[in-house]
Design a protein around this motif. Sequence first.
Motif, PDB file in Angstrom:
ATOM      1  N   THR A   1       0.848  -1.183   0.000  1.00 16.41           N
ATOM      2  CA  THR A   1       0.000   0.000   0.000  1.00 16.41           C
ATOM      3  C   THR A   1       0.891   1.244   0.000  1.00 16.41           C
ATOM      4  O   THR A   1       1.915   1.285   0.686  1.00 16.41           O
ATOM      5  CB  THR A   1      -0.934   0.044   1.216  1.00 16.41           C
ATOM      6  N   VAL A   2       0.492   2.220  -0.762  1.00 16.09           N
ATOM      7  CA  VAL A   2       1.192   3.501  -0.832  1.00 16.09           C
ATOM      8  C   VAL A   2       0.235   4.585  -0.341  1.00 16.09           C
ATOM      9  O   VAL A   2      -0.899   4.687  -0.824  1.00 16.09           O
ATOM     10  CB  VAL A   2       1.656   3.815  -2.263  1.00 16.09           C
ATOM     11  N   GLY A   3       0.681   5.353   0.641  1.00 15.83           N
ATOM     12  CA  GLY A   3      -0.159   6.403   1.203  1.00 15.83           C
ATOM     13  C   GLY A   3       0.551   7.741   1.210  1.00 15.83           C
ATOM     14  O   GLY A   3       1.774   7.828   1.133  1.00 15.83           O
ATOM     15  N   ALA A   4      -0.225   8.798   1.291  1.00 17.41           N
ATOM     16  CA  ALA A   4       0.300  10.164   1.365  1.00 17.41           C
ATOM     17  C   ALA A   4      -0.809  11.070   1.851  1.00 17.41           C
ATOM     18  O   ALA A   4      -1.992  10.756   1.722  1.00 17.41           O
ATOM     19  CB  ALA A   4       0.818  10.633   0.009  1.00 17.41           C
ATOM     20  N   SER A   5      -0.433  12.198   2.430  1.00 22.26           N
ATOM     21  CA  SER A   5      -1.435  13.168   2.850  1.00 22.26           C
ATOM     22  C   SER A   5      -2.033  13.841   1.624  1.00 22.26           C
ATOM     23  O   SER A   5      -1.444  13.831   0.530  1.00 22.26           O
ATOM     24  CB  SER A   5      -0.791  14.221   3.752  1.00 22.26           C
ATOM     25  N   ASP A   6      -3.211  14.429   1.792  1.00 17.86           N
ATOM     26  CA  ASP A   6      -3.849  15.124   0.674  1.00 17.86           C
ATOM     27  C   ASP A   6      -2.969  16.274   0.178  1.00 17.86           C
ATOM     28  O   ASP A   6      -2.899  16.544  -1.023  1.00 17.86           O
ATOM     29  CB  ASP A   6      -5.223  15.654   1.096  1.00 17.86           C
ATOM     30  N   ALA A   7      -2.295  16.949   1.114  1.00 15.45           N
ATOM     31  CA  ALA A   7      -1.442  18.080   0.731  1.00 15.45           C
ATOM     32  C   ALA A   7      -0.277  17.620  -0.131  1.00 15.45           C
ATOM     33  O   ALA A   7       0.071  18.264  -1.135  1.00 15.45           O
ATOM     34  CB  ALA A   7      -0.934  18.797   1.973  1.00 15.45           C
ATOM     35  N   ASP A   8       0.354  16.489   0.234  1.00 19.57           N
ATOM     36  CA  ASP A   8       1.472  15.982  -0.561  1.00 19.57           C
ATOM     37  C   ASP A   8       0.984  15.412  -1.888  1.00 19.57           C
ATOM     38  O   ASP A   8       1.622  15.593  -2.928  1.00 19.57           O
ATOM     39  CB  ASP A   8       2.231  14.911   0.217  1.00 19.57           C
ATOM     40  N   ALA A   9      -0.154  14.701  -1.855  1.00 21.72           N
ATOM     41  CA  ALA A   9      -0.672  14.103  -3.089  1.00 21.72           C
ATOM     42  C   ALA A   9      -1.041  15.165  -4.114  1.00 21.72           C
ATOM     43  O   ALA A   9      -0.980  14.918  -5.323  1.00 21.72           O
ATOM     44  CB  ALA A   9      -1.885  13.233  -2.771  1.00 21.72           C
ATOM     45  N   ALA A  10      -1.407  16.362  -3.644  1.00 19.73           N
ATOM     46  CA  ALA A  10      -1.783  17.438  -4.566  1.00 19.73           C
ATOM     47  C   ALA A  10      -0.610  17.890  -5.428  1.00 19.73           C
ATOM     48  O   ALA A  10      -0.809  18.473  -6.501  1.00 19.73           O
ATOM     49  CB  ALA A  10      -2.343  18.618  -3.783  1.00 19.73           C
ATOM     50  N   HIS A  11       0.631  17.628  -4.991  1.00 15.83           N
ATOM     51  CA  HIS A  11       1.810  18.046  -5.751  1.00 15.83           C
ATOM     52  C   HIS A  11       2.198  17.020  -6.822  1.00 15.83           C
ATOM     53  O   HIS A  11       3.101  17.285  -7.616  1.00 15.83           O
ATOM     54  CB  HIS A  11       2.998  18.260  -4.813  1.00 15.83           C
ATOM     55  N   LEU A  12       1.558  15.854  -6.828  1.00 17.48           N
ATOM     56  CA  LEU A  12       1.920  14.804  -7.777  1.00 17.48           C
ATOM     57  C   LEU A  12       1.071  14.909  -9.030  1.00 17.48           C
ATOM     58  O   LEU A  12      -0.104  15.285  -8.984  1.00 17.48           O
ATOM     59  CB  LEU A  12       1.737  13.423  -7.129  1.00 17.48           C
ATOM     60  N   ASP A  13       1.665  14.552 -10.144  1.00 17.44           N
ATOM     61  CA  ASP A  13       0.963  14.583 -11.415  1.00 17.44           C
ATOM     62  C   ASP A  13      -0.173  13.578 -11.439  1.00 17.44           C
ATOM     63  O   ASP A  13      -1.229  13.815 -12.019  1.00 17.44           O
ATOM     64  CB  ASP A  13       1.963  14.286 -12.538  1.00 17.44           C
ATOM     65  N   VAL A  14       0.041  12.426 -10.823  1.00 21.07           N
ATOM     66  CA  VAL A  14      -0.967  11.371 -10.708  1.00 21.07           C
ATOM     67  C   VAL A  14      -1.006  10.931  -9.252  1.00 21.07           C
ATOM     68  O   VAL A  14       0.044  10.792  -8.619  1.00 21.07           O
ATOM     69  CB  VAL A  14      -0.628  10.164 -11.623  1.00 21.07           C
ATOM     70  N   ASP A  15      -2.189  10.732  -8.732  1.00 19.19           N
ATOM     71  CA  ASP A  15      -2.325  10.255  -7.356  1.00 19.19           C
ATOM     72  C   ASP A  15      -1.856   8.804  -7.287  1.00 19.19           C
ATOM     73  O   ASP A  15      -2.485   7.914  -7.855  1.00 19.19           O
ATOM     74  CB  ASP A  15      -3.781  10.368  -6.909  1.00 19.19           C
ATOM     75  N   VAL A  16      -0.744   8.554  -6.616  1.00 22.06           N
ATOM     76  CA  VAL A  16      -0.144   7.219  -6.574  1.00 22.06           C
ATOM     77  C   VAL A  16      -0.660   6.391  -5.403  1.00 22.06           C
ATOM     78  O   VAL A  16      -0.258   5.237  -5.236  1.00 22.06           O
ATOM     79  CB  VAL A  16       1.393   7.309  -6.492  1.00 22.06           C
ATOM     80  N   ARG A  17      -1.542   6.953  -4.590  1.00 21.23           N
ATOM     81  CA  ARG A  17      -2.016   6.230  -3.408  1.00 21.23           C
ATOM     82  C   ARG A  17      -2.901   5.050  -3.809  1.00 21.23           C
ATOM     83  O   ARG A  17      -3.595   5.082  -4.818  1.00 21.23           O
ATOM     84  CB  ARG A  17      -2.798   7.191  -2.507  1.00 21.23           C
ATOM     85  N   GLY A  18      -2.818   3.991  -3.023  1.00 23.36           N
ATOM     86  CA  GLY A  18      -3.636   2.819  -3.279  1.00 23.36           C
ATOM     87  C   GLY A  18      -2.893   1.543  -2.955  1.00 23.36           C
ATOM     88  O   GLY A  18      -1.792   1.549  -2.405  1.00 23.36           O
ATOM     89  N   GLU A  19      -3.515   0.426  -3.304  1.00 23.47           N
ATOM     90  CA  GLU A  19      -2.921  -0.894  -3.054  1.00 23.47           C
ATOM     91  C   GLU A  19      -2.424  -1.477  -4.371  1.00 23.47           C
ATOM     92  O   GLU A  19      -3.124  -1.443  -5.386  1.00 23.47           O
ATOM     93  CB  GLU A  19      -3.945  -1.829  -2.421  1.00 23.47           C
ATOM     94  N   TYR A  20      -1.217  -2.013  -4.323  1.00 19.46           N
ATOM     95  CA  TYR A  20      -0.566  -2.576  -5.511  1.00 19.46           C
ATOM     96  C   TYR A  20      -0.454  -4.086  -5.345  1.00 19.46           C
ATOM     97  O   TYR A  20       0.062  -4.574  -4.335  1.00 19.46           O
ATOM     98  CB  TYR A  20       0.811  -1.953  -5.707  1.00 19.46           C
ATOM     99  N   GLU A  21      -0.910  -4.829  -6.351  1.00 17.17           N
ATOM    100  CA  GLU A  21      -0.922  -6.291  -6.301  1.00 17.17           C
ATOM    101  C   GLU A  21       0.180  -6.863  -7.190  1.00 17.17           C
ATOM    102  O   GLU A  21       0.499  -6.324  -8.250  1.00 17.17           O
ATOM    103  CB  GLU A  21      -2.278  -6.829  -6.759  1.00 17.17           C
TER     104      GLU A  21
END
Length: 260
Positions: A217-237
């Motif tokens: 799982t990849v997590g980040a705060s909303d403030a940090d995620a706002a700086h990313l081109d794509v929201d990378v948060r979620g679960e990776y299988e």
Amino acid sequence: GGLQSARGMRPDGALLPGGVAAKLLSPRARDEQEELAKPPADCPMDLYASKPKGRSPLEPKNADAGPAKLATPARKKTSSPADEALWSAWLAAVSALDAGSFRFTSATRGEDWSVQYASEAGRLELVLRADGAEWLAYAEAPASRGVLRELLLQPVARMRVPASAAGLLDGAWDFCLPRVREVALTIASVGAPVESWQASIGLDAEWKTSTRFRGWTVGASDADAAHLDVDVRGEYELLDRCGGAMNCMHKRSGAGPPLY
């Protein structure tokens, strides 16, 4: 007309929204080129340009619109001669795109189509997808290894054109500036360990009983995620039968664009 380079620094190589965008300018912008190429003595290397819409990589939508204005924030005492040298070299490479004439060189068909245009100062790539098109601008990278080459191997600007646009030239340019922005991510394993690829093919020694995790799982705060081109948060299988990367590829599950 051509690309008007914006002042700023950002060496992460990523193109992030909310960064710096510059307008495609008329030939009159070249009269200011010499002045723009000189960072002021108090340059904090954190300057931003406005983000009006442009017509094309070579021609502004309104030739009489004039140049985009640059806003200069208060000085930060963080720049160094090395920073200014990198900025000047980056700016020179990107500014050279303004005088170039881009000509068609090739087209590649696939799930996404890619059309290439080249000039002496760099190249343009037009990527055609089902949900729209994207222009990517690349400046000529130096042959010698170093930070500047790493920066210029990445796109220095992009223009995204939605499928609803009237034409391929209706969009706004975003610039990727050589400036660092740090974000905090949390990465945690999910589930019980499974046999590693090395153990699955019968390697002995330290690999014989080695394991790996099926999910992350990849997590980040909303403030940090706002700086990313794509929201990378979620679960990776784990894609344990992908046929490449030692069967270690992980893909994000759920909605959104595919991420690996």
